[in-house]
Design an enzyme around this catalytic site. Sequence first.
Site, PDB file in Angstrom:
ATOM      1  N   LYS A  35       0.832  -1.205   0.000  1.00  0.00           N
ATOM      2  CA  LYS A  35       0.000   0.000   0.000  1.00  0.00           C
ATOM      3  C   LYS A  35       0.866   1.255   0.000  1.00  0.00           C
ATOM      4  O   LYS A  35       0.644   2.176  -0.782  1.00  0.00           O
ATOM      5  CB  LYS A  35      -0.907   0.022   1.244  1.00  0.00           C
ATOM      6  CG  LYS A  35      -1.920  -1.102   1.297  1.00  0.00           C
ATOM      7  CD  LYS A  35      -2.818  -0.983   2.516  1.00  0.00           C
ATOM      8  CE  LYS A  35      -2.080  -1.126   3.840  1.00  0.00           C
ATOM      9  NZ  LYS A  35      -1.455  -2.449   4.050  1.00  0.00           N
ATOM     10  N   THR A  36       1.841   1.262   0.915  1.00  0.00           N
ATOM     11  CA  THR A  36       2.709   2.430   0.970  1.00  0.00           C
ATOM     12  C   THR A  36       3.499   2.549  -0.331  1.00  0.00           C
ATOM     13  O   THR A  36       3.744   3.655  -0.821  1.00  0.00           O
ATOM     14  CB  THR A  36       3.647   2.350   2.191  1.00  0.00           C
ATOM     15  OG1 THR A  36       2.842   2.171   3.357  1.00  0.00           O
ATOM     16  CG2 THR A  36       4.466   3.606   2.354  1.00  0.00           C
ATOM     17  N   ASP A 221      -1.744   7.720   3.950  1.00  0.00           N
ATOM     18  CA  ASP A 221      -1.350   6.351   4.333  1.00  0.00           C
ATOM     19  C   ASP A 221      -1.981   6.049   5.694  1.00  0.00           C
ATOM     20  O   ASP A 221      -2.310   6.970   6.449  1.00  0.00           O
ATOM     21  CB  ASP A 221       0.178   6.270   4.423  1.00  0.00           C
ATOM     22  CG  ASP A 221       0.679   4.826   4.333  1.00  0.00           C
ATOM     23  OD1 ASP A 221      -0.159   3.908   4.251  1.00  0.00           O
ATOM     24  OD2 ASP A 221       1.906   4.622   4.341  1.00  0.00           O
ATOM     25  N   GLU A 222      -2.153   4.788   6.016  1.00  0.00           N
ATOM     26  CA  GLU A 222      -2.711   4.383   7.315  1.00  0.00           C
ATOM     27  C   GLU A 222      -4.048   5.071   7.560  1.00  0.00           C
ATOM     28  O   GLU A 222      -4.311   5.591   8.656  1.00  0.00           O
ATOM     29  CB  GLU A 222      -1.732   4.731   8.452  1.00  0.00           C
ATOM     30  CG  GLU A 222      -0.311   4.236   8.241  1.00  0.00           C
ATOM     31  CD  GLU A 222      -0.126   2.760   8.548  1.00  0.00           C
ATOM     32  OE1 GLU A 222      -1.111   2.114   8.948  1.00  0.00           O
ATOM     33  OE2 GLU A 222       0.984   2.259   8.355  1.00  0.00           O
ATOM     34  N   GLN A 252      -5.419  -3.050  11.022  1.00  0.00           N
ATOM     35  CA  GLN A 252      -4.294  -2.391  11.671  1.00  0.00           C
ATOM     36  C   GLN A 252      -4.721  -1.117  12.384  1.00  0.00           C
ATOM     37  O   GLN A 252      -3.892  -0.253  12.678  1.00  0.00           O
ATOM     38  CB  GLN A 252      -3.192  -2.085  10.656  1.00  0.00           C
ATOM     39  CG  GLN A 252      -2.517  -3.339  10.141  1.00  0.00           C
ATOM     40  CD  GLN A 252      -1.358  -3.019   9.213  1.00  0.00           C
ATOM     41  OE1 GLN A 252      -0.335  -2.486   9.636  1.00  0.00           O
ATOM     42  NE2 GLN A 252      -1.517  -3.321   7.940  1.00  0.00           N
ATOM     43  N   ARG A 614       5.365  -7.079  10.959  1.00  0.00           N
ATOM     44  CA  ARG A 614       6.570  -6.299  10.678  1.00  0.00           C
ATOM     45  C   ARG A 614       7.704  -7.213  10.247  1.00  0.00           C
ATOM     46  O   ARG A 614       8.704  -6.768   9.700  1.00  0.00           O
ATOM     47  CB  ARG A 614       7.044  -5.501  11.920  1.00  0.00           C
ATOM     48  CG  ARG A 614       6.092  -4.491  12.491  1.00  0.00           C
ATOM     49  CD  ARG A 614       5.560  -3.552  11.463  1.00  0.00           C
ATOM     50  NE  ARG A 614       4.258  -3.995  11.016  1.00  0.00           N
ATOM     51  CZ  ARG A 614       3.680  -3.595   9.873  1.00  0.00           C
ATOM     52  NH1 ARG A 614       4.322  -2.780   9.067  1.00  0.00           N
ATOM     53  NH2 ARG A 614       2.492  -4.031   9.522  1.00  0.00           N
TER      54      ARG A 614
HETATM   55  P1  ATP Z   1       1.821  -2.103   5.950  1.00  0.00           P
HETATM   56  O1  ATP Z   1       0.376  -2.482   5.970  1.00  0.00           O
HETATM   57  O2  ATP Z   1       2.605  -2.847   6.947  1.00  0.00           O
HETATM   58  O3  ATP Z   1       2.014  -0.632   5.997  1.00  0.00           O
HETATM   59  P2  ATP Z   1       2.132  -1.969   3.104  1.00  0.00           P
HETATM   60  O4  ATP Z   1       0.904  -2.545   2.518  1.00  0.00           O
HETATM   61  O5  ATP Z   1       2.233  -0.502   3.134  1.00  0.00           O
HETATM   62  O6  ATP Z   1       2.381  -2.599   4.532  1.00  0.00           O
HETATM   63  P3  ATP Z   1       4.680  -1.865   1.774  1.00  0.00           P
HETATM   64  O7  ATP Z   1       5.468  -1.410   2.942  1.00  0.00           O
HETATM   65  O8  ATP Z   1       4.345  -0.885   0.717  1.00  0.00           O
HETATM   66  O9  ATP Z   1       3.347  -2.581   2.299  1.00  0.00           O
HETATM   67  O10 ATP Z   1       5.368  -3.096   1.082  1.00  0.00           O
HETATM   68  C1  ATP Z   1       5.885  -4.214   1.808  1.00  0.00           C
HETATM   69  C2  ATP Z   1       7.143  -4.718   1.143  1.00  0.00           C
HETATM   70  O11 ATP Z   1       6.830  -5.265  -0.116  1.00  0.00           O
HETATM   71  C3  ATP Z   1       8.155  -3.634   0.889  1.00  0.00           C
HETATM   72  O12 ATP Z   1       9.444  -4.161   1.116  1.00  0.00           O
HETATM   73  C4  ATP Z   1       7.974  -3.307  -0.590  1.00  0.00           C
HETATM   74  O13 ATP Z   1       9.164  -2.828  -1.176  1.00  0.00           O
HETATM   75  C5  ATP Z   1       7.591  -4.662  -1.158  1.00  0.00           C
HETATM   76  N1  ATP Z   1       6.730  -4.590  -2.364  1.00  0.00           N
HETATM   77  C6  ATP Z   1       5.590  -3.880  -2.500  1.00  0.00           C
HETATM   78  N2  ATP Z   1       5.039  -4.092  -3.716  1.00  0.00           N
HETATM   79  C7  ATP Z   1       5.847  -4.968  -4.359  1.00  0.00           C
HETATM   80  C8  ATP Z   1       5.819  -5.602  -5.660  1.00  0.00           C
HETATM   81  N3  ATP Z   1       4.832  -5.362  -6.519  1.00  0.00           N
HETATM   82  N4  ATP Z   1       6.825  -6.445  -5.955  1.00  0.00           N
HETATM   83  C9  ATP Z   1       7.821  -6.695  -5.072  1.00  0.00           C
HETATM   84  N5  ATP Z   1       7.900  -6.152  -3.848  1.00  0.00           N
HETATM   85  C10 ATP Z   1       6.932  -5.291  -3.488  1.00  0.00           C
HETATM   86 MG    MG Z   2       2.414   0.842   4.746  1.00  0.00          MG
END
Ligand code: ATP
Ligand code: MG
Length: 680
Positions: A35-36, A221-222, A252, A614
């Site tokens: 997402k981030t 975000d969040e 979350q 995490r």
């Molecule tokens: P959270 O809910 O914990 O905030 P998130 O959904 O924001 O998580 P991210 O932090 O954006 O998730 O991504 C998690 C990990 O996956 C990061 O290391 C990111 O670089 C990697 N990632 C995200 N999208 C891809 C993709 N399409 N291919 C490979 N790696 C990815």
């Molecule tokens: Mg995130």
Amino acid sequence: MSIQQRLAKLNPRQQEAVRYIDGPCLVLAGAGSGKTSVITTKIAYLVQECGMSARRIAAVTFTNKAAREMKERVGQMLKGREGHGLTVSTFHTLGLNIIRAELKALGYKPGFSLFDPEDAKVLLRDLMQKDAQVDADQINRVQNQISTWKNDLILPAQALSRAVDEDEQYCARLFEAYNRHLKAYNAVDFDDLILLPVVLLSSDVEALARWRRKIHYMLVDEYQDTNVSQYLLVKLLMGERATFTVVGDDDQSIYAWRGARPENLVTLGEDFSRLRVIKLEQNYRSTGVILRAANTLIANNPHVYEKTLWSDMGQGDPIRIVVNRHEEAEAERVASEILTRRIKESAEWRDFAVLYRGNFQARLLELKLQHYQIPYKLSGGTSFFSRNEIKDAMAYLRLLINPGDDNAFLRIVNVPRREIGPGTLEKLANYANDQATGRGVSLFAACHELGLEQILSTRAVERLGRFVHFIDGVRRRMDQNDAIAAIREMIRDMDYEAWLFQNASAPTIAERRMANVWTLIDQLEKSMEREEGEETDDVESAISRLVLRDILEQQAEEDDSDRVQLLTMHASKGLEFPHVYLMGLEEELLPHRNSIEAGTVEEERRLAYVGITRARRTLTLTLARQRKAYGELMDCTPSRFLDELPEEDLEWEGRADKEDPDRKQARGKDAIAGLRSLLG
Ligand code: ATP
Ligand code: MG
């Protein structure tokens, strides 16, 4: 890497979320699903592919740490001037910026103060003590109530009209007096940082137009942690155009206690009928075992949205659960294990994170880490800002930019000692507040007045005069010359160092305290430099941001040297680490005792979910059989969350007997208590 190449690395759903820019967009997905990553890539996409100026883009999130991470990720994508003027900040910093720009419209004078919760408490205590003696609990209760009102966008008049009993009426009247005094001090509190912009933008069409012209695209975000006023801020800023992307995960949501409204996710769909909802299902962060544990745990909570998460990172190691004799053994175990594991896995210190429920749990661990000479970084705590020397220095800074700040005045008028006693101050305060003469001026301003001689001794008047003269001199030099140099000179002139030495139990302590003060001033200076070429930044706004506690934490984070990370689960949101230790998996700690009593264990489960997700490669959960509480050794019961994890993926260590009889018995008690409460 070009933006096209970056896009190509994302999965089709993520790409869709990045490319959709014409209307409101919600990305709803579990932890680690990118997402981030969507937000950061989208910022680059808007600038590099759609030609939007970075100045027109605002991305907001909740914690300073998360904002910094995001800034860093975006910084790697935008080259040179592309990123100039981009806002990537916390909600509160965005609010602070709006207030700063709109002071006049808001009816504030330049150089306003930001009251931290401690300052606010002092003000409330003064107001409450006018009527009767009050204790800390009562003050806290009123403070929380006022904060809740502000977060729910309820103003004093409404609070009063809605009050159903005397108690609420009393609270509402205090709310009114509290706000009035803040205004008189030219000060705002933490919750005002969101509330005031919302009130302004909903009542002043010109201000609204100004901000809508300024911000064309918003990313949040969040999102699940927004409260009512934060949501309204986004809604107001975006208006009909509704060009925004928000991402979140209802599992979350861990800030209900601060007014967060996860149902804002649902409201969004009602308020914006064109809302495009995109779900992501692939987790790119964690091994299969870790992900399964997270999914199984959170399945115990009711769900607004069903989400499925899968990962192709392989199964990975089982999750280890280490039972220790007592809390010291637990800390010892974590520290020594990090030491050996680092070598075995040829990992770096920074690959390890230790998460816990409350900051107090870090103390023993810190000692053990120091013992093994393991470098670590403690974040999330406010230790730096709660140091006395930093509070003193901050009070000087606040008084310099806003002499009307009585709290700041009172804190440092006699620090270092100027022989100005409480008797003098009380008379001064009465004089300043004298309603009969229609005065009502600040303490600082009152010191300038001639009438003072009638109520104070000549000596007292002289001493006060010397103090205000000193501060006025510094203020003049700040205006004329290098403001930072003037501040440094002030600290030397008043010989704060000598005062520290007189008051410290050891010279090394005094030295360290003095060094802290200089660090603070260095940071202030650095924060002004950084903004150069950007919108003009003066010492005033730099100081108000300091009060927001941004800069020092930033300094801590920019120090990206190789250290083990120690942080609370709350502070760990959005982050990821190869090896995660989760400490204190015990009933009453996680879930926390208060939430067990209040029946909000679901929120604690989400917190555990945040903690578990995490981890990228290994996850270790630790607990103690005994822990000190209230000066006594208490027996601990393992957390109910441990039972909710898939048994086949766990590897227990130190559990005497799989079915610990103590635990069963304690559970039994829980069940009985639960039944009782059901039956009323
Ligand atoms: P959270 O809910 O914990 O905030 P998130 O959904 O924001 O998580 P991210 O932090 O954006 O998730 O991504 C998690 C990990 O996956 C990061 O290391 C990111 O670089 C990697 N990632 C995200 N999208 C891809 C993709 N399409 N291919 C490979 N790696 C990815
Ligand atoms: Mg995130």
